[in-house]
Enzyme design. Structure first.
Site, short mmCIF file in Angstrom:
data_model
loop_
_atom_site.label_atom_id
_atom_site.label_comp_id
_atom_site.label_asym_id
_atom_site.label_seq_id
_atom_site.Cartn_x
_atom_site.Cartn_y
_atom_site.Cartn_z
N THR A 1 36.55 39.39 40.07
CA THR A 1 36.07 40.14 39.08
C THR A 1 36.53 39.55 37.53
OG1 THR A 1 35.95 42.02 40.50
CG2 THR A 1 35.82 42.45 38.26
N LYS B 1 29.05 43.42 37.74
CA LYS B 1 30.28 43.93 38.19
C LYS B 1 30.91 44.92 37.57
CE LYS B 1 33.69 44.46 41.12
NZ LYS B 1 33.62 45.50 42.27
N LYS C 1 42.36 46.61 34.90
CA LYS C 1 41.75 45.26 34.21
C LYS C 1 40.13 45.37 34.25
CE LYS C 1 40.65 42.25 37.39
NZ LYS C 1 39.57 41.86 38.12
#
Ligand code: NAP
Length: 292
Positions: free
Chosen positions: A95, A171, A239
């Site tokens: 990701t 995503k 994150k």
């Protein structure tokens, strides 16, 4: 064809194992070499660098922590790009933000290879069961060639388009929703506890109505039992919310709820909970009264 896999963490190790169990010849690399041992015991061959991986494998997969790791493994010294032979494929399933994905695509293509980004939805258990949801973008010929391998890793896959960065954006949107849901859920549990409500009943009520979902069902009892063993490490959700906010900033969107969720995860990270499961954001919304 031999298949490569770089990054044998919570997700990468079971994914590489599924490729092996699916009958593929698999080579593996991990920054900390000890993580290769269980895969080698199952028949994988460990190599010394990402370049060695991509040199010997028609398609190499990666599942790495974050943008810095993805760039270092692909473009750093001894990286994937150095080993690429013409036409070889590189599928990064980490990701990351769309800019990182675009940079990876440019570097791989300039090195003569083909690039696909393929981040996933689903955590440790779906990775083990080969039931991830895969969102892919990039080189269509590589997607088609990798399809039988992707089907060993996931139960659903979507090709979003040829533009690198599309899947990264998708995503980040998915995890923006998930991070907000988890923060709201944690606050609900905390308020129920603080007001003397039976929390087992709360879970049953939530699970019986329109907001029922596998995440609340799976995580709720563990959160109440103070069980925060990581399936999806909190540091990675922090994150992802940071990257989602950066993406939103590029469009002028403010994301007030996403910002609140980001701040809760960032505070939990600062408090030292980064390696716990992301559901440990609960410890933060309760003023850390749960476990301390
Ligand atoms: P993890 O257990 O923390 O594993 C991270 C992997 O990245 C390890 O192999 C680690 O190597 C490697 N790494 C970190 N920094 C590196 C660097 N600078 N250079 C080379 N390798 C580096 O993470 P994970 O849970 O498997 O997640 C991997 C990716 O999938 C992340 O992008 C995450 O956001 C995403 N994801 C995770 C889940 C989940 O539920 N866990 C679900 C969907 C997506 P070492 O062993 O040497 O540390």
């Amino acid at each position: 064809m031999t298949v490569g896999f770089a990054g044998l963490g919570i997700m990468g190790a079971p994914m590489a194992l599924n490729l092996l169990r699916g009958g593929q010849a698999v080579r593996v690399w991990n920054r900390t070499p000890a993580a290769c041992a269980p895969l080698v015991a199952e028949g994988a061959v460990a190599v010394a660098s990402p370049a060695e991986l991509s040199a010997g494998c028609g398609i190499t997969f990666a599942m790495l922590a974050d943008p810095a790791a993805a760039l270092a493994v692909a473009c750093g010294p001894g990286g994937i790009v150095e080993g690429l032979a013409p036409g070889h494929g590189y599928v990064d399933m980490s990701t990351v933000d769309p800019q990182t994905s675009t940079s990876l695509a440019a570097a791989v293509t300039a090195g003569g290879g083909r690039f696909l980004e393929a981040p996933v939805s689903g955590s440790r258990q779906p990775a083990e069961q080969g039931r991830l949801v895969i969102m892919a973008a990039g080189d269509r010929s590589l997607y088609d060639e990798a399809a039988p391998l992707l089907d060993l890793l996931g139960s659903r896959r979507l090709f979003l388009g040829e533009e690198a960065g599309l899947a990264a954006r998708m995503k980040l949107v998915v995890n923006l929703v998930m991070g907000g849901m988890m923060t709201a859920f944690a606050e609900g549990l905390a308020l129920a506890r603080a007001t003397g409500l039976p929390t087992a009943d709360l879970l049953e009520i939530l699970d019986s109505g329109a907001v029922a979902n596998p995440m609340f069902r799976g995580k709720g009892p563990r959160m109440l039992a103070d069980d925060f063993g990581a399936a999806f490490p909190l540091k990675h959700m922090a994150k992802d919310l940071r990257l989602a906010r950066e993406l939103a900033a590029q469009t002028g969107l403010a994301l007030p709820t996403g910002t609140a969720a980001h701040d809760a995860f960032a505070a939990a990270l600062v408090a030292g909970d980064g390696d716990l499961d992301f559901s440990a954001v609960y410890r933060n919304v309760t003023g850390r009264a749960v476990a301390d």
